[in-house]
Scaffold this motif. Structure first.
Motif, PDB file in Angstrom:
ATOM      1  N   ARG A  97      -3.743 -84.676 -61.607  1.00  0.00           N
ATOM      2  CA  ARG A  97      -2.582 -85.450 -62.023  1.00  0.00           C
ATOM      3  C   ARG A  97      -2.929 -86.909 -62.283  1.00  0.00           C
ATOM      4  O   ARG A  97      -2.298 -87.579 -63.089  1.00  0.00           O
ATOM      5  N   ASP A 100       7.862 -81.543 -59.039  1.00  0.00           N
ATOM      6  CA  ASP A 100       7.839 -82.998 -59.133  1.00  0.00           C
ATOM      7  C   ASP A 100       9.242 -83.476 -59.473  1.00  0.00           C
ATOM      8  O   ASP A 100       9.835 -83.034 -60.448  1.00  0.00           O
ATOM      9  N   ASP A 150       8.892 -85.483 -50.319  1.00  0.00           N
ATOM     10  CA  ASP A 150       9.089 -86.322 -51.496  1.00  0.00           C
ATOM     11  C   ASP A 150       8.999 -87.798 -51.128  1.00  0.00           C
ATOM     12  O   ASP A 150       8.368 -88.594 -51.820  1.00  0.00           O
ATOM     13  N   PRO A 205       3.202 -85.993 -56.600  1.00  0.00           N
ATOM     14  CA  PRO A 205       4.240 -84.980 -56.769  1.00  0.00           C
ATOM     15  C   PRO A 205       4.512 -84.228 -55.462  1.00  0.00           C
ATOM     16  O   PRO A 205       3.590 -83.959 -54.691  1.00  0.00           O
TER      17      PRO A 205
END
Lengths: 335, 340
Positions: free
Chosen positions: A172, B193, B302, B315
């Motif tokens: 990512r 995500d 998160d 994510p």
């Protein structure tokens, strides 16, 4: 102790042969088929600058043969010492570790540096790391004893998932153009094997083989299980340890050479057991290696010549191998 | 047929312990506190002070309404739904070690999205979800079919088969994505995500909330259906109908979540097991707890993902895959100790 002097218990462990050919005949037939495939691979559609084309093809053939050898031998031996017909070293998270290593290197030093750092250095680094990991994992899982096969399998697979989780995080954070370079490293391919790597890989495989050759007479005894081999006077723990180290080296070499092919070993070993009428390593090991060579050479030939694909062989093997795995589970081969 | 009792069902002292209401209140408060924290964590300055100050031109308020509140709601809905979907699947498969992302449901949904993306690139989101859901139903049904044909229903062989099945479907998906140069977009469905969630892009998750409620009301039927077709029929329930309902709920939840935020791995596995350890296996009682803890865990991951590399985000799917894989390993090793 020579194989012929084995106890009757082993001789009676006959498997139903697929055809009535003897194992020796199978080895002969498969050798001829492999030779024919090598010749075809080297000569088909030959044109242009032979001084360039032939060494390129020879490198491909050599890497396929090395991989077939490493995967065939390591899978059969691994299954012998773990006493099962379904676990393979690769299923235990090896491919994910390989991807994690590649991603980690690309992330820390960049794909450019990764590709230029010298194939030899990268290769040695990967092999050392993978041997280290597998050695720790196998030791923990098998030497301790008493752990169920299913548990071991699940733990291996979950380790793989963990590695993939970390890899995807790093991916990512890499920019898309770097990712394109990186993704080529994820798929096993016989097209971008470095000729210089082959020598190193061959040496490592040779060393592992020499170590294996010294203890070759114990393999058949090991397949009788821990108790029986102990009562037959085999140092079980020591031998298993040696075999696991040999497996680590072989799998690490083949993975580092061409990338991950998880189910290849499972396919080859299952077929080899079917073909050899008597379960004896002197037969099963060469049959497994030859079958692997035929599958790789033949598969690559068909994909290249018939479908015009380059790198899809490993994905096809994954697909077929996964189905074989489930079929084995359904048949109850794993208890 | 002998079925090994899943370890957490092996009624230990901890499993029988009843949780006093105080714990429920505390858990709810913790989730509320996390939600509030989630509203105020981010790059742009949204704090109670900024919202109330005179110099503010309304930017903070708009960010709160457009981005922060939808994001927090999306997290809560996803966490609840994925946890409950895992629980339902575990009841149907009668195994504590399965969940949508380990039996091929999520992989099938991804394959569905990929097929739509390749064939009809301009398809609206709803169509993509529909196709993903159809694929997810097919994949889950395939798993349950294979499961029925396994001669030895060992506790550990069930998740193994599921993971392999998911692997096969994943191989097909990867192959297609590679050929069509969609590998990187595939990556974005593979990892949940919430950073892209803003008002207008999460509302389908309310559907998932409704499905969770449906799951609550039908929860005990899934327990019965897990006992098999004959047993279910003897109790006067329509086996096929109950199994289909469960399939649709689990698959729809997975499909909608994958399309809107991406895969949320291991959540459906770890949370129901955790609840089972804490309050036992009374399904009616455990569904609200699964929803609550699921929402709390996703929120926590998160928030962590947003803080670890502030101002960049990690994510939630990645954080969860590490947390979840570790949790799964723990459950496996723990069950071994208790069985042995």
């Amino acid at each position: 102790m020579s194989p012929d002097a084995l106890p009757p218990a082993l001789a009676s462990r006959r498997r139903r042969p697929v055809r009535s050919l003897s194992p020796r005949t199978w080895i002969l037939v498969l050798s001829l088929a492999t030779a024919a495939l090598i010749v075809t691979f080297m000569t088909i559609g030959l044109s242009g600058n032979l001084g360039y084309v032939l060494p390129l093809r020879a490198t491909k053939v050599a890497s396929m043969l090395l991989v077939a050898y490493a995967v065939g031998i390591s899978t059969v031996l691994f299954q012998t010492v773990t006493g099962n017909r379904i676990l393979t070293p690769s299923i235990m998270g090896f491919d994910a570790l390989y991807i994690l290593l590649q991603t980690f290197l690309a992330f820390t030093i960049g794909t450019q540096a990764l590709l230029t750092m010298g194939a030899g250095t990268r290769f040695i680094m990967e092999v050392v790391l993978m041997v280290g990991f597998s050695w720790l994992l196998y030791r923990w899982l098998f030497i301790g004893g008493g752990k169920s096969l299913h548990l071991v399998l699940l733990i291996g697979i979950i380790f793989g998932t963990l590695f993939r989780g970390i890899s995807s995080l790093l991916q990512r954070l890499i920019d898309p153009s770097e990712f394109v370079v990186l993704q080529d490293l994820f798929f096993a391919s016989f097209n971008n094997v470095e000729a210089s790597l082959l020598g190193v890989a061959a040496l490592a495989i040779l060393a592992a083989s020499a170590a294996g050759w010294r203890i070759r007479n114990r393999f058949d005894v090991l397949s009788l299980g821990r108790e029986t081999s102990l009562s037959l006077g085999v140092d079980h723990k020591g031998t298993v340890t040696q075999v696991l180290v040999i497996c680590s080296v072989l799998v690490a070499v083949s993975t580092a050479l061409v990338g991950p092919i998880t189910f290849f070993g499972l396919l080859v070993a299952s077929l080899a057991y079917q073909l050899s009428a008597v379960f004896r390593h002197a037969y099963v090991l060469p049959i497994a290696v030859l079958l692997g060579a035929i599958a790789l050479l033949g598969g690559q030939l068909i994909l290249e010549r018939v479908f015009g694909f380059d790198t899809a062989l490993s994905i096809v093997i994954e697909f077929v191998g996964g189905i074989v795995f489930i079929a084995l589970l359904l048949k109850g081969s794993i208890k | 047929m002998i079925t090994a009792t899943p370890p957490a069902e092996a009624g230990s002292a901890t499993a029988r312990r009843r949780f006093p209401a105080l714990h429920a209140v505390l858990a709810v408060l913790a989730v509320v506190a996390l939600s509030v924290a989630s509203l105020f964590i981010g790059v742009s300055d949204v704090s109670p002070a900024a919202l109330l100050s005179d110099s503010d031109d309304g930017t903070a308020g708009r960010i709160l309404l457009i981005s922060r509140i939808p994001r927090t709601l999306a997290i809560l809905l996803t966490g609840m739904a994925v946890g409950v979907a895992g629980l339902i699947l575990q009841l149907m498969a009668r195994n504590k070690f399965v969940e949508p992302s380990t039996v091929g449901t999520v992989e099938s949904a991804m394959l569905g999205i990929l097929v739509v993306t390749v064939l009809v690139p301009a398809a609206p989101l709803l169509a993509k979800m529909g196709v993903a859901a159809v694929f997810a139903v097919a994949g889950t049904a395939l798993f349950l079919l294979v499961l029925r044909r396994i001669p030895l229903r060992n506790t550990l062989i069930v998740p193994l088969v599921g993971i392999m099945l998911g692997g096969i479907i994943g191989a097909v998906t990867t192959f297609c994505a590679y050929r069509f140069d969609l590998l990187q977009s595939l990556n974005s469905w593979m990892i949940g995500d919430f950073s892209g969630v803003i008002a207008g892009r999460y509302e389908f998750l309310w559907l998932v909330g409704a499905l969770t409620a449906a799951g609550y009301f039908a929860a005990d039927r899934f327990t019965v259906a897990g006992m098999g077709s004959e047993f279910t029929t003897n109790l006067g329930l329509n086996y096929r109908a109950v199994m289909s309902l469960g399939l649709v709920i689990v698959s729809l939840i997975s499909a909608v979540v994958v399309v809107t935020v991406g895969a949320v791995p291991f959540l459906g596995l770890v949370v129901p097991n955790l609840v089972s350890i804490l309050i036992g296996d009374n399904v009616r009682r455990s569904v609200p707890w699964v929803a609550l803890l699921g929402a709390g865990l996703v929120l926590l991951c998160d928030v962590l993902g947003r803080l670890i590399r502030f101002p960049y985000e990690i994510p939630v799917g990645t954080v969860l895959s590490v947390v979840g894989a570790a949790g799964f390993l723990y459950l496996l090793l723990r069950s071994r100790r208790r069985v042995a």
